[in-house]
Design a protein around this motif. Structure first.
Motif, PDB file in Angstrom:
ATOM      1  N   SER A  49      16.276 -52.954  55.570  1.00 12.09           N
ATOM      2  CA  SER A  49      16.730 -51.755  54.856  1.00 12.09           C
ATOM      3  C   SER A  49      17.196 -50.681  55.823  1.00 12.09           C
ATOM      4  N   ASP A  50      17.310 -51.021  57.107  1.00  9.12           N
ATOM      5  CA  ASP A  50      17.745 -50.063  58.125  1.00  9.12           C
ATOM      6  C   ASP A  50      19.267 -49.988  58.116  1.00  9.12           C
ATOM      7  N   VAL A  51      19.789 -48.907  57.534  1.00  7.68           N
ATOM      8  CA  VAL A  51      21.235 -48.770  57.392  1.00  7.68           C
ATOM      9  C   VAL A  51      21.924 -48.680  58.748  1.00  7.68           C
ATOM     10  N   GLY A  52      21.160 -48.417  59.811  1.00  6.96           N
ATOM     11  CA  GLY A  52      21.736 -48.383  61.148  1.00  6.96           C
ATOM     12  C   GLY A  52      22.255 -49.736  61.605  1.00  6.96           C
ATOM     13  N   GLN A  53      21.840 -50.816  60.950  1.00  5.52           N
ATOM     14  CA  GLN A  53      22.319 -52.142  61.299  1.00  5.52           C
ATOM     15  C   GLN A  53      23.595 -52.520  60.549  1.00  5.52           C
ATOM     16  N   ALA A  54      24.011 -51.714  59.586  1.00  2.27           N
ATOM     17  CA  ALA A  54      25.197 -52.021  58.792  1.00  2.27           C
ATOM     18  C   ALA A  54      26.458 -51.818  59.618  1.00  2.27           C
ATOM     19  N   ARG A  55      27.357 -52.754  59.521  1.00  4.66           N
ATOM     20  CA  ARG A  55      28.655 -52.662  60.191  1.00  4.66           C
ATOM     21  C   ARG A  55      29.577 -53.745  59.638  1.00  4.66           C
ATOM     22  N   ASN A  56      30.795 -53.762  60.119  1.00  6.89           N
ATOM     23  CA  ASN A  56      31.771 -54.734  59.664  1.00  6.89           C
ATOM     24  C   ASN A  56      31.241 -56.152  59.870  1.00  6.89           C
ATOM     25  N   GLY A  57      31.051 -56.889  58.788  1.00 10.20           N
ATOM     26  CA  GLY A  57      30.578 -58.270  58.880  1.00 10.20           C
ATOM     27  C   GLY A  57      29.082 -58.423  58.825  1.00 10.20           C
ATOM     28  N   VAL A  58      28.314 -57.329  58.863  1.00  9.75           N
ATOM     29  CA  VAL A  58      26.845 -57.386  58.781  1.00  9.75           C
ATOM     30  C   VAL A  58      26.405 -56.449  57.653  1.00  9.75           C
ATOM     31  N   TRP A  59      25.886 -57.030  56.583  1.00 12.12           N
ATOM     32  CA  TRP A  59      25.508 -56.230  55.418  1.00 12.12           C
ATOM     33  C   TRP A  59      23.992 -56.071  55.334  1.00 12.12           C
ATOM     34  N   VAL A  60      23.552 -54.856  55.055  1.00  8.43           N
ATOM     35  CA  VAL A  60      22.138 -54.528  54.864  1.00  8.43           C
ATOM     36  C   VAL A  60      21.824 -54.694  53.380  1.00  8.43           C
ATOM     37  N   MET A  61      21.006 -55.690  53.044  1.00 11.29           N
ATOM     38  CA  MET A  61      20.754 -56.017  51.645  1.00 11.29           C
ATOM     39  C   MET A  61      19.630 -55.189  51.022  1.00 11.29           C
ATOM     40  N   GLY A  62      18.756 -54.605  51.827  1.00 16.15           N
ATOM     41  CA  GLY A  62      17.640 -53.840  51.286  1.00 16.15           C
ATOM     42  C   GLY A  62      18.088 -52.563  50.593  1.00 16.15           C
ATOM     43  N   ILE A  63      17.220 -52.042  49.735  1.00 17.78           N
ATOM     44  CA  ILE A  63      17.486 -50.769  49.055  1.00 17.78           C
ATOM     45  C   ILE A  63      17.161 -49.655  50.029  1.00 17.78           C
ATOM     46  N   THR A  64      18.144 -48.988  50.538  1.00 18.01           N
ATOM     47  CA  THR A  64      17.944 -48.029  51.620  1.00 18.01           C
ATOM     48  C   THR A  64      17.547 -46.649  51.094  1.00 18.01           C
ATOM     49  N   PRO A  65      16.804 -45.889  51.891  1.00 14.95           N
ATOM     50  CA  PRO A  65      16.526 -44.496  51.509  1.00 14.95           C
ATOM     51  C   PRO A  65      17.806 -43.704  51.300  1.00 14.95           C
ATOM     52  N   GLU A  66      18.830 -43.976  52.109  1.00 13.30           N
ATOM     53  CA  GLU A  66      20.101 -43.252  51.978  1.00 13.30           C
ATOM     54  C   GLU A  66      20.733 -43.487  50.611  1.00 13.30           C
ATOM     55  N   ASP A  67      20.662 -44.728  50.125  1.00 12.75           N
ATOM     56  CA  ASP A  67      21.240 -45.047  48.824  1.00 12.75           C
ATOM     57  C   ASP A  67      20.475 -44.350  47.706  1.00 12.75           C
ATOM     58  N   GLN A  68      19.160 -44.286  47.833  1.00 12.97           N
ATOM     59  CA  GLN A  68      18.354 -43.585  46.831  1.00 12.97           C
ATOM     60  C   GLN A  68      18.714 -42.105  46.773  1.00 12.97           C
ATOM     61  N   VAL A  69      18.864 -41.498  47.946  1.00 12.14           N
ATOM     62  CA  VAL A  69      19.177 -40.064  47.994  1.00 12.14           C
ATOM     63  C   VAL A  69      20.550 -39.790  47.406  1.00 12.14           C
ATOM     64  N   GLU A  70      21.520 -40.654  47.709  1.00 13.33           N
ATOM     65  CA  GLU A  70      22.870 -40.465  47.165  1.00 13.33           C
ATOM     66  C   GLU A  70      22.838 -40.436  45.645  1.00 13.33           C
ATOM     67  N   ARG A  71      22.050 -41.327  45.065  1.00 12.13           N
ATOM     68  CA  ARG A  71      21.944 -41.394  43.603  1.00 12.13           C
ATOM     69  C   ARG A  71      21.288 -40.132  43.050  1.00 12.13           C
ATOM     70  N   LEU A  72      20.239 -39.653  43.709  1.00  6.30           N
ATOM     71  CA  LEU A  72      19.552 -38.453  43.251  1.00  6.30           C
ATOM     72  C   LEU A  72      20.431 -37.221  43.341  1.00  6.30           C
ATOM     73  N   VAL A  73      21.146 -37.083  44.457  1.00  8.66           N
ATOM     74  CA  VAL A  73      22.004 -35.912  44.640  1.00  8.66           C
ATOM     75  C   VAL A  73      23.121 -35.902  43.602  1.00  8.66           C
ATOM     76  N   ALA A  74      23.730 -37.058  43.362  1.00 13.12           N
ATOM     77  CA  ALA A  74      24.806 -37.122  42.373  1.00 13.12           C
ATOM     78  C   ALA A  74      24.307 -36.718  40.993  1.00 13.12           C
ATOM     79  N   THR A  75      23.116 -37.185  40.624  1.00 12.22           N
ATOM     80  CA  THR A  75      22.567 -36.850  39.316  1.00 12.22           C
ATOM     81  C   THR A  75      22.178 -35.377  39.236  1.00 12.22           C
ATOM     82  N   ALA A  76      21.578 -34.852  40.302  1.00 13.17           N
ATOM     83  CA  ALA A  76      21.203 -33.432  40.319  1.00 13.17           C
ATOM     84  C   ALA A  76      22.427 -32.534  40.273  1.00 13.17           C
TER      85      ALA A  76
END
Length: 469
Positions: free
Chosen positions: A155-182
């Motif tokens: 879930s470490d989004v720091g490992q995400a890059r072209n050709g390497v996908w982070v499959m875990g539910i990241t804290p960053e993704d959770q925050v993006e959803r909360l901010v958009a809703t707020a």
């Protein structure tokens, strides 16, 4: 250690008895998945930040799996393997030159001699077209030399890059959803009060990015050290308590500050890892009260604090769990920061103990809708004779991506098919692989109820973002 399975030959699966490791696995996925990200990020080696070139186009549909099958994480590794096996058993055919054929799974042990790097090299030499795994951030960094797509379970989004996908539910993704809703609710001034640990910083980075991407003012972020004294004092500073109290005095002058209960500084954040009290609200009542009180002989003590104006933010992101969260809730009351004028938000980890969060009634967290998982859990149980641990969701999803792409792509796993706009059907809802290596998952927004009522789904899960990508 290498094994090859053909799923038209009904390769046997390996059942696992449920034990305490299952609870740890749940924490891996939700911290999301956040706590695992914190632990895995700490292990990253010096070369983890160096990104490889985009993977070469592989022509094979053979699926490489990199997991710890021996050593301390073997139970998790076998659970992930069972999830991937289920996906291939259900969908394990590909189309090559117009002919249907069985997909093969090539399994490598990342805990064997040479680690993840040697396992990735072995997968490449075996002619695999895609890698599912590895489990941790440090192993993901080591496996990026493979010239094929990687669907990693970290879930470490720091490992995400072209050709390497982070499959875990990241804290960053959770925050993006909360901010958009707020923001849709009319909130525009965001702040964060977070523990000074990897999860806290991941949440803080997510808030900075989300506010920037959604055109909001830069948030104010405070990281506390974990002691009760620091939490109380730093919450007062974040909420401009002294200024608000001075403005509330009839003559414009602040009265003597209410005394803060003394508490020894622990010097660490260990309290955040302790178990939550069985009744958090009752525990809070045992804390200090900043209003006026009288001693046994009737002598007046600290003067009452008047009702203060709202703090300089209307949405506040928290990141603590356990006893650390208890202290944060006490500090919120002390500084008069309440749900009456501030939307409190937190990590998806709160879902595990939502029934104990009545003191945070109205707070939000983002997480998958648990009802989406029921069908998968039943099928996994029928095959493996135990309920799946949360990490099995990720391996099933990754294998489902591989089987889906193998059916439509004549050769290998092309990036344009992996990142197709319609995404893929996952255990916890639909998800999309983005070109930069992030995974956009369908997360719902849940609202905490009072009186031990847990939480209710407030906004249904969606992969749509308030910003593109």
């Amino acid at each position: 250690m290498t094994r090859t399975y053909s799923f038209l030959s009904k390769a046997s699966t390996r059942g696992l008895a449920g034990n305490g490791a299952g609870r740890k696995a749940g924490m891996v996925v939700l911290g999301t998945v956040g706590l695992a990200m914190a632990g895995c990020a700490d292990q990253s080696g010096p070369g983890a930040a160096t990104g490889p070139q985009a993977p070469k186009a592989a022509t094979s549909h053979k699926i490489g799996v990199l997991l710890p099958l021996t050593g301390p994480n073997a139970a998790l590794g076998h659970e992930l393997l069972a999830g991937a096996q289920l996906a291939l058993a259900e969908n394990g055919t590909s189309t090559t030159q117009g002919q249907a054929s069985a997909l093969q799974m090539d399994v490598h042990d990342t805990a064997a001699v040479g680690g993840a790097s040697a396992a990735a090299t072995a997968a490449a030499e075996a002619g695999d077209g895609i890698i599912l795994g590895p489990l941790t951030a440090v192993d993901t960094a080591a496996a990026q030399s493979a010239s094929m797509p990687v669907l990693a379970f970290t879930s470490d989004v720091g490992q995400a890059r072209n050709g390497v996908w982070v499959m875990g539910i990241t804290p960053e993704d959770q925050v993006e959803r909360l901010v958009a809703t707020a923001r849709q609710e009319g909130r525009h001034r965001f702040a964060a009060f977070l523990p000074d640990n990897p999860l806290g910083h991941a949440l803080g980075n997510g808030l900075l990015a989300s506010c920037r991407d959604q055109g909001l003012m830069s948030p104010t972020i405070v990281y506390h050290t974990g002691s009760q004294a620091s939490i109380t004092q730093m919450m007062r500073e974040l909420s401009s308590y002294d200024t608000r109290r001075a403005e509330a005095q009839p003559d414009g002058n602040a009265a003597a500050p209410a005394s803060t209960p003394a508490a020894p500084a622990t010097g660490s954040t260990d309290t955040a890892d302790k178990a939550l009290p069985s009744d958090l609200a009752a525990a809070l009542k045992g804390g200090s009260d900043t209003s006026a009180t009288a001693s046994a002989d009737g002598a007046a003590q600290t003067p009452a604090v008047p009702k203060l104006a709202p703090p300089p933010f209307d949405a506040l992101l928290l990141g603590d769990t356990g006893l650390g969260l208890k202290n944060v809730i006490g500090a919120l009351a002390d500084s008069q920061v309440s749900s009456a004028n501030v939307r409190i938000m937190g990590p998806g980890l709160w879902a595990a103990f939502a029934t104990k969060l009545g003191a945070l009634k109205g707070a939000w967290y983002a997480a998958p809708d648990p009802s989406s998982r029921q069908s998968f859990a039943s099928r996994f149980m029928a095959r493996n004779h135990h309920m799946p641990r949360p990490l099995a969701d990720l391996s099933y999803d990754a294998a489902k991506v591989a089987t889906t792409v193998a059916r439509v792509a004549p050769n290998g796993y092309p990036a344009d098919v992996l990142t197709r706009s319609e995404g893929f059907a996952g255990v916890d809802g639909p998800f999309t692989l983005l070109p930069d290596g992030r995974t956009r998952r369908a997360l719902g927004v849940f609202e905490v109820l009072d009186n031990g009522g847990g939480a209710k789904l407030l906004v249904p899960a969606t992969t749509k973002s308030a910003v593109s990508g």
